[in-house]
Design an enzyme around this catalytic site. Structure first.
Site, PDB file in Angstrom:
ATOM      1  N   HIS A 217       1.039  -1.181  -0.104  1.00 54.27           N
ATOM      2  CA  HIS A 217       0.016   0.020   0.110  1.00 54.27           C
ATOM      3  C   HIS A 217       0.756   1.534  -0.071  1.00 54.27           C
ATOM      4  O   HIS A 217       0.457   2.224  -0.402  1.00 54.27           O
ATOM      5  CB  HIS A 217      -0.967   0.061   1.071  1.00 54.27           C
ATOM      6  CG  HIS A 217      -0.251   0.012   2.428  1.00 54.27           C
ATOM      7  ND1 HIS A 217       0.078  -1.291   3.178  1.00 54.27           N
ATOM      8  CD2 HIS A 217      -0.060   1.079   3.450  1.00 54.27           C
ATOM      9  CE1 HIS A 217       0.410  -0.733   4.421  1.00 54.27           C
ATOM     10  NE2 HIS A 217       0.622   0.531   4.434  1.00 54.27           N
ATOM     11  N   ASP A 247       0.532  -7.842   0.365  1.00 55.73           N
ATOM     12  CA  ASP A 247       0.781  -6.471   0.403  1.00 55.73           C
ATOM     13  C   ASP A 247       2.303  -6.302   0.434  1.00 55.73           C
ATOM     14  O   ASP A 247       2.880  -6.217   1.388  1.00 55.73           O
ATOM     15  CB  ASP A 247       0.247  -5.969   1.688  1.00 55.73           C
ATOM     16  CG  ASP A 247       0.293  -4.363   2.051  1.00 55.73           C
ATOM     17  OD1 ASP A 247       0.578  -3.647   1.018  1.00 55.73           O
ATOM     18  OD2 ASP A 247      -0.004  -3.815   2.988  1.00 55.73           O
ATOM     19  N   GLY A 334       3.320   4.426  10.240  1.00 63.91           N
ATOM     20  CA  GLY A 334       4.549   4.570  10.027  1.00 63.91           C
ATOM     21  C   GLY A 334       5.311   3.442   9.946  1.00 63.91           C
ATOM     22  O   GLY A 334       6.774   3.289   9.332  1.00 63.91           O
ATOM     23  N   SER A 336       4.617   0.530   8.449  1.00 66.83           N
ATOM     24  CA  SER A 336       4.353  -0.045   7.472  1.00 66.83           C
ATOM     25  C   SER A 336       5.518  -0.499   6.547  1.00 66.83           C
ATOM     26  O   SER A 336       6.364   0.590   6.263  1.00 66.83           O
ATOM     27  CB  SER A 336       3.308   0.667   6.609  1.00 66.83           C
ATOM     28  OG  SER A 336       2.152   0.800   6.803  1.00 66.83           O
ATOM     29  N   SER A 352       2.359  -4.482   7.375  1.00 62.61           N
ATOM     30  CA  SER A 352       1.432  -3.936   6.446  1.00 62.61           C
ATOM     31  C   SER A 352       0.353  -3.057   7.108  1.00 62.61           C
ATOM     32  O   SER A 352       0.122  -1.919   6.644  1.00 62.61           O
ATOM     33  CB  SER A 352       0.251  -5.354   5.849  1.00 62.61           C
ATOM     34  OG  SER A 352      -0.655  -4.555   4.999  1.00 62.61           O
TER      35      SER A 352
END
Length: 396
Positions: A217, A247, A334, A336, A352
């Site tokens: 993403h 992802d 953050g 991710s 994710s």
């Protein structure tokens, strides 16, 4: 000739290619998983988690349809293998000889996968997730705080239709979301402002060029990425997957001479060398490094998880991500794309998304409890409320 090195707090792996990584993780804290069924087997071997993962993969091939999942008992350092009753004495003996602890369970992998398909067809609701929990031999279903009213009734009635011995449902107090903002690792300019994520692992792309992996993403949100908020882009997204089967993003460095260390910087001047990629095993301890919250650890609690996010582009839509690994490690905005790895330096996944934060409720983990029945209507039969945080991770 110029050489670009990634700054500190960037996780890295020098692997032979992107295909070296191939799993995913959903992190859901605050539930204690209990064991259903009887255990069997004499003198199981003492194994490291990585060796248990290898043995589990071998035994899955040996046991065939009798195999119903496995997990790592970290306290005993043993691999526990589930088998369904039947004419499988020979293969069970082989599993015991190989050093696994064998126990009989009710639900086959085929039955659990069928149940997951029913959930997909009837209960793909934003704020829900489910995963196979081999410790309970059930599907562990979780609903976040947004699942109320008719949506809650729909979810619990679907879970109830599967049977009390097939699935459980539990609440998470937070809201499932992709953790795309916050942090100080990698930055991009997108519509609406600056996007910040965490770098996961450095890899070599299939064409040999230097690249890194981060959350899908993040790659969907922006094309070019920098190592500072105001700096020039240093890498460009080559491919990104979100939503769907995972992802993850592959981001190639713009400078083909880029060099990156095979390590995860865990703070305080310490690093963990990343030497390999590994499949996750339920029960093993994993560590997550993120640019917002730093280093945290927990256990893998489920495999083949599905998460339904509220779509960020369609108010009435759902972004579904499948093939994840469920763990109880916290994460925040953050984090991710941040690295998920083992103590011995094996890359397991990348963060994710999730819910909650890393300051409350991280002790007593949730999402894999052994609740009998799902209940219908309001929250009857749903089990205790989960006041902890949760997060999602993907590796590829």
């Amino acid at each position: 000739m110029s050489h670009k090195r990634i700054p500190k707090r960037k996780a890295a792996i020098a692997a032979g290619g992107v295909v070296a990584l191939g799993a995913a993780a959903i992190l859901l804290p605050n539930a204690n998983a209990s064991q259903d069924g009887s255990s069997a087997g004499a003198a199981p071997r003492t194994l490291k988690a990585a060796d248990a993962s290898d043995l589990a993969a071998q035994l899955q091939n040996v046991l065939g349809q009798a195999f119903a999942g496995s997990y790592y008992d970290s306290a005993a350092q043993q691999l526990v293998v589930n088998v369904v009753p039947g004419d499988n004495n020979k293969v069970v003996v082989e599993a015991k000889k190989a050093g696994a602890k064998v126990r009989e369970v009710k639900n086959s992998l085929a039955a659990l996968k069928s149940g997951a398909q029913t959930l997909k067809a009837k209960a793909t609701i934003p704020g829900t997730a489910w995963a196979m929990d081999p410790k309970t031999n059930k599907l562990a279903v979780t609903a976040d705080s947004t699942v109320t009213g008719a949506a809650w009734n729909r979810l619990t009635s679907t879970v109830k239709s599967l049977g009390a011995d097939m699935a459980t449902v539990k609440r998470s107090s937070g809201t499932f979301k992709t953790l795309v903002s916050g942090g100080d690792a990698i930055f991009a300019q997108a519509q609406g402002g600056t996007v910040r994520c965490s770098l996961g692992f450095n890899v070599k792309a299939s064409d040999g060029s230097p690249a890194f992996l981060t959350a899908g993403h993040c790659g969907v949100a922006a094309k070019q990425w920098s190592d500072s908020e105001t700096g020039q882009p240093i890498a460009t997204v080559d491919q990104a997957t979100f939503p769907g089967a995972g992802d993850f993003s592959l981001v190639k460095y713009d400078d083909p001479n880029t060099q990156a260390a095979s390590e995860v910087n865990v703070g305080n001047g310490q690093t963990v060398q990343i030497t390999a990629a590994a499949d996750a095993t339920v029960g093993e301890t994993v560590f997550r490094m993120g640019s917002t919250t730093g280093l945290h650890n927990g256990q893998v609690t489920g495999l083949d998880a599905t998460v339904n996010f509220q779509s960020e582009t369609d108010p009435n839509g759902v972004d579904t991500v499948t093939g994840l690994i469920q763990t109880n490690v916290c994460a925040e905005a953050g984090d991710s794309g941040g690295s998920l790895f083992t103590q011995d330096g094996s890359a397991v996944g990348m963060t994710s998304g999730g819910s909650g934060d890393c300051t409350a409720g991280v002790g007593d983990q949730s999402g894999a409890g052994d609740q009998s029945g799902a209940g219908t209507g309001d929250q009857s039969g749903a089990g205790a409320q989960d006041d902890g945080s949760s997060s999602l991770s993907q590796t590829h």
